[in-house]
Structure formats: C-alpha cells, structure tokens
Motif scaffolding. Structure first.
Motif, mmCIF file in Angstrom:
data_model
loop_
_atom_site.group_PDB
_atom_site.id
_atom_site.type_symbol
_atom_site.label_atom_id
_atom_site.label_comp_id
_atom_site.label_asym_id
_atom_site.label_seq_id
_atom_site.Cartn_x
_atom_site.Cartn_y
_atom_site.Cartn_z
ATOM 1 N N GLY A 178 60.860 37.393 29.142
ATOM 2 C CA GLY A 178 60.981 37.652 30.318
ATOM 3 C C GLY A 178 61.084 38.979 30.825
ATOM 4 O O GLY A 178 61.362 39.949 29.826
ATOM 5 N N LEU A 179 61.643 39.288 31.865
ATOM 6 C CA LEU A 179 61.611 40.685 32.605
ATOM 7 C C LEU A 179 62.159 40.537 33.856
ATOM 8 O O LEU A 179 62.141 39.884 34.898
ATOM 9 N N CYS A 180 62.903 41.933 33.670
ATOM 10 C CA CYS A 180 63.589 42.382 35.271
ATOM 11 C C CYS A 180 63.370 43.627 35.322
ATOM 12 O O CYS A 180 63.638 44.454 34.302
ATOM 13 N N TYR A 181 62.650 44.050 36.411
ATOM 14 C CA TYR A 181 62.065 45.433 36.622
ATOM 15 C C TYR A 181 63.210 46.136 37.683
ATOM 16 O O TYR A 181 63.072 45.292 38.791
ATOM 17 N N PHE A 182 63.795 47.119 37.463
ATOM 18 C CA PHE A 182 64.664 47.619 38.457
ATOM 19 C C PHE A 182 64.117 48.996 39.170
ATOM 20 O O PHE A 182 63.640 49.752 38.372
ATOM 21 N N LEU A 183 64.503 49.302 40.423
ATOM 22 C CA LEU A 183 64.447 50.594 41.115
ATOM 23 C C LEU A 183 65.887 51.139 41.292
ATOM 24 O O LEU A 183 66.699 50.336 41.816
#
Length: 488
Positions: free
Chosen positions: A227-232
C-alpha cells in the motif's frame, strides 16, 4: 504405403488434439494478426493525464467496447461524470466499459479487469522510436501501452476470439470492466463498483487482472502488493522569498527546518525512525519465507541494471523481502526550492517536502498518518522554530495480499504449467495497485493478478515494450486459465 501411414498418424494426432491444444495452435497461427491489432491500439494516444487528449481516451473506450461486441458480448458504457481541472474548467471523464459474454448459470463467472489509458510518451523524452508507432525490434514490440496495459487487454480478447473461431463453447461466463483513468487515479471507479456490486457484479466468482509483470524470465502469479501513504510537509517562514544577503542569518529559514524534518524520517540503513511504525506488520512465517528461496532473482544483475554501486541488502531473500514484504520510506522531492541551473541566492518563503511510505499487511493508512504527524510535530517542536508547519496525507491505500491456496491460484498455476512447462513463481509487487484491493474489499471475491508482461518491459518509462513471445504465449496462458478455472 509408408507415406500414407505417416499421413494417417498425423491426421489422428490433429483430430485427437484436445480443444485447448487446438486453441493454442490457433493462437500461434494468428500471432501476426494480434501484433497488427496491438499496433492499431498503440497508435491511439490515450493519455488520461492530459486534458488535451481526453478525446483520444474516450475514442479508446469506444474501440474497446466494440471489440467486446464483436465477440458477441453486450456492452454498457457507464458515465462517470466530469472532472474539474486546476483552472476550473470541466471536462468529461471517460466512461467505464462494462461488458458481458455468457449467462449460463451452471458455469463459473470470471470478471476480467484491464485499463486502456496510458502514461505520457514523447520521442524527445528519449525513446528510440515513435512511442505511438508499434515497432518490432529484436523480438520486442515497442510502444506506449504495449505492456501496460493494452497488450494484456488485447491478449484476453484474442484468447476468447480463438475459442470462438474454432466453434468451441466458452468454458466460463465472462464479465469485463475496462477503465481509462487508471494512470490518473481511477477516478470514479470505486463508486461504480459499489453501485453495481449487488447487480452487475453479483454473480461474479473470480476477478482476474493482468496489469503487472514477471520478476524474471519465469512466468509468475502476483499475490500481493504494498500500500501507500504519500505525505506533504510544508514549512513557511515568510510571506515572500527573501534575499540571502539581506536576510540570511536573521530569519529561521524554512528550508533548514524542512531538511531536518526529512532527515529525521529514515537512517542510512533504510530503517524508518518513526516510533512503532511497524507494530502492525504481520510477522513473517517460516512457510512464507521459504517461498522467496525458490524465486529466480539475481541481486548482482538487478544492481547493475539500475546502475547502483551497492544495495542495502546482499542476499536474494533479503532484497525481495525489503522490496515486497516490509515497509519502506522514500523521499521524493522539495517543492518551492530553487532547482534550476546556475546560482540563485534566494531563501524560499515556503517549501514542501514530499515523501511516501509503502505499507504492508496489516498497516492502516489512518494510523500511519497519525504516527507521522505526531512524530514530525515533536521533531519540529524540539527545534523551537517559529515557522509554520503543516503535514498533509495526500493519499493513502492499504496493502493487498491473497491466499495462494485459493482455487483461482490453483488454476493459474496449472495454466502456467500447461503453456510454459514450468512451475509458476509466486511473487509480490513492491508498488501499489489500489484497484486490486478496491475489487477485493468492495466485491468480497477472489482476486488474482495473472501477468503476461516481462521483467524488462520498462512500463511508464522510455522504450516500453512487450516481447512477441510474452504477448503470444501470454494469450495462450489466458486461454488456458479460462479452461482450468472452469474445471474447479
């Protein structure tokens, strides 16, 4: 007399060939037709991320729908509404192709998913040939979408056509769902799956997806993806950019804070420094670990292929586990920082760091978001910076993993053995394919990834290709899978 006896023997062998053997031979005999068909599809620049090419994407949808109709199937083009562009303009989303072929209640029903949109491609990006003119060279078919995912979609349609051309009865009922926004986040697709789950998809037994590739030269079945968590991470120090000669040394610079925050996320060995980030990771069993020992994978070749001088792990098993089975954190870039050629003595007023964490079972994106926000806020507080900090989860999706003892995987393994004469490799994918988990979560049915693409197909990159062997033998594989799943 001898010649007559040989002729009779040949006649008996041909006439006694199994229905599947006849289909496989038909596919071999018509491979040039299939290459020509792929050339036609590749020529359509169906780039879903380019609003100026939305008409081409919609054209591709209609072509795919007509291809199903030509097989005798019924087709519904399901409207997804519109998409708002950054400038406020509204453009239509391409419809989803829903197709059906066969309604025999005594047969298994298989749902085939594929996508017919592609990533952008320009010859000036470094392609050796025009990306939208399918070019065969040294046994490979070069063109955007050849492997991802127009080639595999066509392989399914050709496998079905081969059965019909020989006047054979399809061994299963088929449902199709072809979308044209996969490369742009599959906008609107989850809503369609939810709305149609109790009606259109209610009788589906199995879902099969060919939007992936092999790890090596050996055919594979993919049973898991991360899966993926993309952060700014945004830090702001001023209302406008500042001259370093006038303000350097007197302001708390946003870039300095951001670099410190990014550096606090992962160490030089790749270990993620966020406390308890891996507390929900499913423990690795001995049985699962044994699966990695039989997989064909050359660490040295892998290292040389990507141009690295050294990898973080030395053994095949450790490399594959860290590609597929364990979480990882990657820093992707900084928005707002000067990155052009030459020198520019500017202090950016606001910078945004971008990083992602690849999730594995049973990590939850919402919990990971809380852990990241808590940790970075603490690191930032310890710096005693007066700057503004904002942490945003841009998107999050869970990992997917299937049961490799499921009947569908048994059918996939038998089909690979039948066509290629070898045992299938059971592999995971290190990337994220949200549609797989979306299907499994929404429809609660068995999902399998049955790839036909090769390890070196360069999907999303310059010179994307699929080998002629993979394209044709992959078509045979899909035909064999339909025969095998009908018997379980």
């Amino acid at each position: 007399m001898l010649m007559l006896a040989v002729f009779h023997l040949f006649f008996l062998l041909v006439t006694q060939a199994s229905p599947l053997d006849q289909v496989l031979k038909y596919i071999d005999d018509h491979q040039d037709d299939y290459v020509k068909h792929l050339k036609e599809w590749v020529s359509i620049q169906s780039e879903s991320g380019d609003p100026l090419k939305r008409d081409k994407v919609i054209e591709m949808v209609h072509i795919a729908g007509k291809a199903i109709e030509s097989l005798g199937g019924s087709v519904e083009l399901t409207d997804l509404g519109t998409e708002e562009l950054p400038d406020g303009k509204m453009i239509p989303l391409p419809p989803v192709v829903l197709g059906e072929l066969g309604t025999d209640p005594n047969k298994t029903t298989v749902c085939i998913y594929g996508h017919i949109d592609v990533q952008p491609a320009r010859i000036e990006d470094g392609w050796a040939t025009d990306p939208y003119v399918l070019t065969e060279r040294n046994g490979k078919l070069y063109g955007r979408g050849a492997s991802d995912d127009k080639g595999p979609v066509l392989a399914w349609l050709h496998a079905i056509e081969a059965v019909q051309a020989l006047k054979q009865e399809l061994p299963v009922n088929l449902k199709f769902i072809f979308e044209a926004m996969e490369e742009s986040g599959s906008k609107g697709l989850e809503k369609i799956l939810s709305e149609k789950n109790a009606t259109y998809f209610s009788n589906v037994d199995y879902i099969v997806i060919s939007d992936s590739g092999w790890l090596s030269s050996n055919p594979a079945l993919t049973y898991g993806t991360r899966g993926l968590c993309y952060f700014l991470v945004e830090v702001q120090c001023a209302k406008q950019d500042l001259h370093s000669g006038l303000y350097g040394g007197v302001v708390h610079e946003a870039m300095t804070d951001l670099i410190a925050l990014l550096d606090s996320l992962v160490n030089s060995t790749g270990h993620i420094l966020i406390p308890d980030i891996d507390e929900d990771v499913v423990p690795l069993t001995n049985e699962e670990h044994l699966l990695y020992k039989t997989i064909e994978f050359n660490p040295e070749g892998f290292k040389d292929n990507i141009g690295a001088t050294r990898l973080r792990h030395e053994t095949k098993e450790d490399l594959l586990l860290h590609r597929w089975r364990f979480p990882s954190l990657s820093i992707h870039g900084i928005e707002g920082a000067f990155s052009g050629p030459g020198a520019k003595t500017v202090i950016p007023a606001k910078v945004i760091g971008k990083f992602s964490i690849r999730l594995v079972p049973d990590m939850d994106p919402n919990k990971v978001n809380r852990q990241v926000a808590t940790y970075l806020s603490q690191v930032f507080a310890e710096r005693r910076s007066p700057n503004k900090l904002r942490i945003t989860l841009n998107n999050g999706s869970k990992a997917w993993v299937a049961d490799v003892t499921d009947k569908q995987y048994v059918a996939g393994r038998r089909a690979i053995s039948r066509v290629f004469g070898v045992e299938a490799e059971l592999i995971r994918g290190g990337g994220t394919i949200p549609i797989v988990r979306m299907f499994q979560q929404t429809m609660q049915k068995s999902v399998m990834m049955l790839p036909i693409g090769g390890a070196g197909d360069a999907i999303h990159s310059q010179d994307e290709s699929i080998s002629r062997d993979n394209y044709i033998n992959g078509t045979k594989l899909l035909a064999a899978y339909l025969a095998e799943i009908s018997q379980l």
